[in-house]
Structure formats: C-alpha cells, structure tokens
Design a protein around this motif. Structure first.
Motif, PDB file in Angstrom:
ATOM      1  N   ARG A 156       0.830  -1.198   0.000  1.00 35.33           N
ATOM      2  CA  ARG A 156       0.000   0.000   0.000  1.00 35.33           C
ATOM      3  C   ARG A 156       0.868   1.252   0.000  1.00 35.33           C
ATOM      4  NH1 ARG A 156      -5.195  -1.803   3.776  1.00 35.33           N
ATOM      5  NH2 ARG A 156      -5.620  -3.700   2.564  1.00 35.33           N
TER       6      ARG A 156
ATOM      7  N   ARG B  81       2.287   5.043   0.599  1.00 31.85           N
ATOM      8  CA  ARG B  81       2.380   5.849   1.812  1.00 31.85           C
ATOM      9  C   ARG B  81       2.738   7.287   1.419  1.00 31.85           C
ATOM     10  NH1 ARG B  81      -0.269   2.755   3.638  1.00 31.85           N
ATOM     11  NH2 ARG B  81      -0.032   1.349   5.421  1.00 31.85           N
TER      12      ARG B  81
ATOM     13  N   ASP C 177      -3.997   4.663   2.175  1.00 31.43           N
ATOM     14  CA  ASP C 177      -2.859   5.566   2.339  1.00 31.43           C
ATOM     15  C   ASP C 177      -3.272   6.700   3.282  1.00 31.43           C
ATOM     16  OD1 ASP C 177      -0.673   7.210   2.141  1.00 31.43           O
ATOM     17  OD2 ASP C 177      -0.738   7.435  -0.041  1.00 31.43           O
TER      18      ASP C 177
ATOM     19  N   ALA D 137      -2.183  10.203   2.550  1.00 30.61           N
ATOM     20  CA  ALA D 137      -2.377  10.611   1.157  1.00 30.61           C
ATOM     21  C   ALA D 137      -2.564  12.111   1.031  1.00 30.61           C
ATOM     22  CB  ALA D 137      -3.586   9.890   0.573  1.00 30.61           C
TER      23      ALA D 137
END
Length: 334
Positions: free
Chosen positions: A184, A186, A212, A215
């Motif tokens: 995933r 970051r 995230d 994000a």
C-alpha cells in the motif's frame, strides 16, 4: 473568454436566441441537430447555451447565419447569469446531456459483452465483428468527449466497459494466477477530477482511511491536467485506478488492494448503483444515500468541503455496518 481568463464581471456563456419558421419541418430539425453536434444545451425555449470561447463564438455564428438565411431570426449574446439559473445549474445541464449520450453507448457496450461466449474460443469472424463494433463505440465516445465541457460523470463508467471488452477480446481462456496484495502506498499524491461526486467522494475516503492514511489529495480540471511521475490517478480517464468493466472506482480500489472488510460491502453496493445509475443491488437505503450525496454536492462547491462532509457520513455508515450482522447471500469479494 477568448484569452482563457474569467472574472466575476466577464460573461461566461454564449446564448443563441432564435425563432425558426414552423415550415418546413426539416429545417427546424436540421438546426437542432447542428446545435446538438456542437454540444449546445437548451436552457429555455429557443435559447441554447455554450461556454464562451472563440470556437463557440465561431460555431454559433455559422448556425445564426444559417437560421437567418432559412427565413428565421437569431441573436448571439454574451451573458452571465445574475438571477434564476446559476452557473452550477447550467453546468449540470451540460453534464446531464453528455451523461445521457455516454449511457446510450454503455447500453450498447453491455449488449456486445453479452455476445461473448461464456466458454470456449471466440471464432475469428465473431471477434472481427466485435472489434469493429468496439472501434465504432470508441469513436463515438471520443466525439462526445470533444463536447463534454464539464466532464459528465458517466464517461469513466463507459470507458471502463469498453476497456474491459477490449481486454476480453484478446484475453486467453486461462484464468490469471492470484497475485499477492500490492504494497500500500504511503504519503503519495492521489489525483482526481474536481467537482467530486459519489464515486470520487467514496474513493477518496477509502484511500485516506484504508489505503494511504497520509495521502495528499489533488483535485484537477481534467482538460488542463498533465500527469506527473509518481502521482496516482483515480476515477479519471487513463487513471491507475478507475472504472473497469461493471466495477466503479471504489470497487476497483477494494479489489486492487484486497480489502475484504465486510462493513465496506454495503457501501460499495450503494456507490455502485448510484454511480452507474443501475439497481443491481437495490439496497433500501440507497435512495437516501444518493440524496445525501446530492445534498453535499449542492451545498458545497469546494472539493475539500465536499470530501469532509462525505467522509463524516461514510465514517458513520461504516460504523453502522460494522455493528450489523453480516447479510446472507452476499459474495465476500467486491
């Protein structure tokens, strides 16, 4: 405006106001079709609008000349809306017109998908026939996109259907191997179109809460945006995460990152039905969910404000579904 600038005092619209003789009928139809090809929208009887630009000015002048030469009367006016209709309402009229065009193509794409064999090899003759039909639909989408001034919400769904059909025409029969869940991101920059609505609201919330947490969200105008290396696009044409087949972007993200949280299933079903304008899941609460989404979009113009309001709603819905017993008969994967 012609130089691309626009201030509160400058007109943002061109209005063609016309009167056409009742006879012959074909002339009225001819003018109507000409305006449709330009992407003009009728805001009142015999009043058609286009966003102000040099090209729109030239196009509407040609239509005006044709009306006058055909025995009618016409005026071309630069305008801004002060009372009554507002810019947002007129923009929504343009989106609705283009959405209807895209949805017509989506219906034809679904008919093509139904012609694919469930099992066995696709005969070469049939493949060629479907490829030709797919090419025609892609051409029509491109034509509509050229007059899609405010980016109708149904473009991404129809692009997803066409891309899926294209892949299925060349995809081997063998099922792809299961892959591990991707790492995933970051702190990445996630980009989507401005004017967020149901799928982009829900997808942005999903990204920040489950994918995230750090994000950085960036809302852009699709026509002006140029992709930068490292940015991740969602619910955008050519985006890394966007509609695929009958899946909306929210569902694509769930699959891509293998998020199997049961409480997200009902959210995904509501987003799917509202975004694709279907009743596949027909949850009883979907109508209320859609009303809330529309209310958020109507009350808040800024995307961050829309996202904040939508995120609060989705947080509460998620907590509700976490406490409810799992529904029987629902598939585990989105």
């Amino acid at each position: 405006m012609p130089d691309g600038s626009k201030t509160a005092r400058e007109p943002g619209w061109l209005l063609l106001i016309h009167q056409i003789p009742p006879k012959p009928n074909y002339f009225r139809v001819k003018i109507w079709r000409r305006l449709q090809r330009l992407g003009a929208v009728g805001i009142k009887n015999s009043v058609y609008a286009l966003p102000a630009s040099e090209q729109a000015h030239e196009d509407l002048n040609w239509v005006l000349r044709e009306i006058v030469e055909g025995g009618g009367d016409a005026s071309l006016v630069e305008a801004r809306f002060v009372e009554g209709l507002g810019d947002e309402q007129v923009e929504e009229m343009f989106r609705a017109a283009r959405d209807a065009d895209y949805q017509e193509i989506a219906a034809e794409a679904r008919e093509l998908v139904q012609k694919l064999p469930r099992k066995g090899e696709l005969p070469d003759e049939k493949r060629a026939e479907l490829e030709a039909a797919l090419a025609r639909l892609r051409k029509r989408v491109a034509e509509i996109a050229s007059i899609d001034f405010f980016h109708g919400r149904s473009r991404e769904p129809v692009e997803g259907l066409l891309q899926d059909l294209s892949e299925r025409l060349i995809r081997p029969d063998a099922e792809p191997e299961q892959t591990a869940a991707p790492e995933r991101p970051r702190g990445r920059t996630w980009v989507t179109r401005t004017g967020i609505h149901v799928d982009r609201m829900a997808s942005a919330w999903l990204i920040r809460r489950f994918i995230d947490p750090d994000a950085k969200l960036k809302f852009v105008t699709a026509r002006d945006y140029r992709h930068k290396q490292g940015e991740l696009r969602f619910d955008m044409f050519d985006g890394e995460y966007t509609h695929k087949g009958e899946l909306c972007t929210f569902e694509v993200l769930l699959r891509a990152f293998q998020i199997a949280e049961p409480a997200l299933r009902p959210v995904a079903e509501m987003v799917h039905d509202v975004d694709l304008k279907v009743e596949k899941y027909a949850r009883p609460e979907t109508a209320g969910f859609e009303q809330l989404v529309n209310a958020i979009a109507l009350a808040h113009r800024a995307d961050e404000e829309r996202l904040a309001r939508a995120s609060a709603m989705l947080d509460d819905l998620y907590e509700l579904y976490k406490r409810k017993r799992p529904e029987r008969g629902r598939p585990e994967e989105p």
